[in-house]
Design an enzyme around this catalytic site. Sequence first.
Site, PDB file in Angstrom:
ATOM      1  N   CYS A   1       0.832  -1.209   0.000  1.00 51.95           N
ATOM      2  CA  CYS A   1       0.000   0.000   0.000  1.00 51.95           C
ATOM      3  C   CYS A   1       0.864   1.255   0.000  1.00 51.95           C
ATOM      4  O   CYS A   1       0.449   2.290  -0.515  1.00 51.95           O
ATOM      5  CB  CYS A   1      -0.922  -0.008   1.216  1.00 51.95           C
ATOM      6  SG  CYS A   1      -2.240  -1.249   1.130  1.00 51.95           S
TER       7      CYS A   1
ATOM      8  N   CYS B   1      14.752   5.098  -5.249  1.00 52.68           N
ATOM      9  CA  CYS B   1      13.324   4.777  -5.093  1.00 52.68           C
ATOM     10  C   CYS B   1      12.835   5.514  -3.851  1.00 52.68           C
ATOM     11  O   CYS B   1      13.297   6.614  -3.569  1.00 52.68           O
ATOM     12  CB  CYS B   1      13.112   3.260  -4.997  1.00 52.68           C
ATOM     13  SG  CYS B   1      13.901   2.494  -3.570  1.00 52.68           S
TER      14      CYS B   1
END
Length: 394
Positions: free
Chosen positions: A197, A352
């Site tokens: 999520c 990232c």
Amino acid sequence: MARPPLVDVGPELSTSQVERYSRHLLLPEVGREGQRRLANARVLVVGAGGLGSPALLYLAAAGVGTLGVVDADVVEESNLQRQIIHGQSDIGRSKVRSAAESVREVNPHVQVIEHELRLDSSNALELLRGYHLVVDGADNFATRYLVDDACALVGIPHVWGSIFRFQGQVSVWWAGEGPCYRCVFPTPPPPGSVPSCAEGGVLGVLCAAVAAVQAAEAIKLVVGMGDPVVGRLLLHDALSQRWDTLQVERNPDCPLCGDHPTITELIDYEQFCGLPATQEDDVHAMLPTVTAPELAQMLRERPDSFRLVDVRGEDERSIVSIPGAEPVPLEEFVSGRAAARFEEGEEVVIHCKVGGRSATALQALIAGGHTNARHLEGGVLAWVRDVDPSLPTY
């Protein structure tokens, strides 16, 4: 099909409890006896996050006498979009402590047991033996398989829920009474193939919809009313606002609850779900890195001498990005296609969110023969922390 109550009838209700639970007492299916079972129940909630938050609040309000909460994390601001048991003043605090205080505020009749720890193979069996059932709000596959195995070995049911973006799933796994989690999901997906999520997002109110069903199933099991979703998998789509039901069956070849089980003790769940954490950490620790301040200096002094690559998705980049970074999907590195984007010897810095995906991309790039590459230690969150705190995090 109604099942026998999971919990024995407890002591008589006090005058205060009768008043508090009067709307339950008016329900013939619950009544005074059912409420006394709830007061005598011991329910463990795994995770005080998106699913655990509303589940804990409703189980406390319903009068579950003892609620255990297990979680090792602290509250972050990005949690508050869906983890409604926590508030602004709880940022940085233990989730277990924050959740326990909220539960006590909702219902002082409830005893809260705080398990501020990471549930694993060394502690799960001992911890679960003190409870009648588990409400599983875990957000990772290793913990889901751990809870399933531990519940089966201890002999208690667990009410499972899962959420991602706009979709949710709920079922009651109960070895001996119906299928377990392994019967329906015998093997975990490959590591990294299913985004979390934190990477893919989740509609905050979806958590409430799924957790409310989990809480209702737990109450039904305790009281012995209605038709628990044993042998059924509920699928919820918040965009179309519909629930679908799949019939699921016990697998006679299941290694946990089948006719000839081979799982008789807890295993290494990190290894079962992919690369062992220690081995992965060792591999990643050997990769060349650059710190956020070092990258900032490179961008100031020689911005045209290297390529800065962001392997995150578009939605993540729209929240916060490092100036000058170009997007290259992680999938291109894993498949090997990304190597064609870079000239031989060209300097490359990959990043990232926190460093895990960039390490995977870098490892693939180096394996393909490109050696002049590093990745950003700590990812874009380290950039915000150490270089530009004015930027948002997620």
